[in-house]
Design a protein around this motif. Structure first.
Motif, PDB file in Angstrom:
ATOM      1  N   ASP A  54      36.443  41.934   6.461  1.00 40.20           N
ATOM      2  CA  ASP A  54      37.402  42.804   5.780  1.00 40.20           C
ATOM      3  C   ASP A  54      38.843  42.328   5.953  1.00 40.20           C
ATOM      4  OD1 ASP A  54      37.424  45.519   8.263  1.00 40.20           O
ATOM      5  OD2 ASP A  54      37.917  43.407   8.394  1.00 40.20           O
ATOM      6  N   GLY A  55      39.011  41.188   6.641  1.00 36.76           N
ATOM      7  CA  GLY A  55      40.340  40.618   6.820  1.00 36.76           C
ATOM      8  C   GLY A  55      41.020  41.005   8.109  1.00 36.76           C
ATOM      9  N   LEU A  56      40.402  41.867   8.894  1.00 34.09           N
ATOM     10  CA  LEU A  56      41.002  42.281  10.157  1.00 34.09           C
ATOM     11  C   LEU A  56      41.058  41.078  11.098  1.00 34.09           C
ATOM     12  CD1 LEU A  56      42.044  44.755  11.768  1.00 34.09           C
ATOM     13  CD2 LEU A  56      39.726  44.955  12.694  1.00 34.09           C
ATOM     14  N   THR A  57      42.222  40.845  11.677  1.00 34.10           N
ATOM     15  CA  THR A  57      42.413  39.690  12.555  1.00 34.10           C
ATOM     16  C   THR A  57      42.676  40.122  13.986  1.00 34.10           C
ATOM     17  OG1 THR A  57      44.774  39.593  12.077  1.00 34.10           O
ATOM     18  CG2 THR A  57      43.323  38.278  10.684  1.00 34.10           C
ATOM     19  N   SER A  58      42.385  39.228  14.912  1.00 29.68           N
ATOM     20  CA  SER A  58      42.671  39.471  16.319  1.00 29.68           C
ATOM     21  C   SER A  58      43.063  38.148  16.969  1.00 29.68           C
ATOM     22  CB  SER A  58      41.474  40.089  17.034  1.00 29.68           C
ATOM     23  OG  SER A  58      40.327  39.277  16.886  1.00 29.68           O
ATOM     24  N   TYR A  59      43.878  38.253  18.012  1.00 20.35           N
ATOM     25  CA  TYR A  59      44.398  37.068  18.689  1.00 20.35           C
ATOM     26  C   TYR A  59      44.402  37.276  20.198  1.00 20.35           C
ATOM     27  CZ  TYR A  59      46.252  35.948  14.066  1.00 20.35           C
ATOM     28  OH  TYR A  59      46.388  35.672  12.725  1.00 20.35           O
ATOM     29  N   ALA A  60      44.200  36.186  20.927  1.00 17.33           N
ATOM     30  CA  ALA A  60      44.435  36.219  22.361  1.00 17.33           C
ATOM     31  C   ALA A  60      45.934  36.376  22.591  1.00 17.33           C
ATOM     32  CB  ALA A  60      43.939  34.922  22.994  1.00 17.33           C
ATOM     33  N   ASP A  61      46.299  37.051  23.671  1.00 19.41           N
ATOM     34  CA  ASP A  61      47.718  37.278  23.956  1.00 19.41           C
ATOM     35  C   ASP A  61      48.499  35.964  24.019  1.00 19.41           C
ATOM     36  OD1 ASP A  61      47.210  40.102  26.223  1.00 19.41           O
ATOM     37  OD2 ASP A  61      47.352  39.992  24.039  1.00 19.41           O
TER      38      ASP A  61
END
Length: 124
Positions: A54-61
């Protein structure tokens, strides 16, 4: 099964940029949630960034504000734009795909797949 091909690694100086790409194939109708992990010798593979269907993104700090993940409209290729690279970003980067295939209805989950890895080296 799903086959992943990665590209885009290389050697840059600190502050430089690289763009990694990873393409999934293996089925005519395929859609994937995809992510990137990094691994250095003697350490566990660590999550860097991911993108859902759905395009939701996540990243490591450690990479927030420097890396940007995106995906093509077919949901089979993922890109990782790496900016402001630091020596501590040096690692082997692996792409992971969690995919579904369709043969008629409905979409069916297939085994997770990993790419072969691409080396990123950042010099001070």
């Amino acid at each position: 099964g799903v086959h992943l091909v990665e590209s885009g690694g290389g050697s840059v100086q600190a502050g430089g940029s690289l763009r990694l790409s990873c393409t999934a194939s293996g089925y005519t109708y395929l859609r994937c949630a995809m992510s990137w992990y990094q691994q250095t010798p003697g350490k566990e593979r660590e999550f860097v960034s991911g993108i859902q269907r759905d395009g939701l993104t996540s990243y490591a700090d450690s990479v927030k504000g420097r890396f940007d993940i995106s995906q093509d409209s077919a949901k089979t290729t993922v890109y990782l734009e790496m900016n402001g690279l630091k020596p501590e970003d040096t690692a082997m980067y692996y792409c992971k795909a969690e995919c579904q295939r369709r043969q008629g209805l409905p979409w069916i989950r297939v085994d997770d797949a990993w790419g072969q890895g691409t080396q990123v080296t950042v010099s001070a």
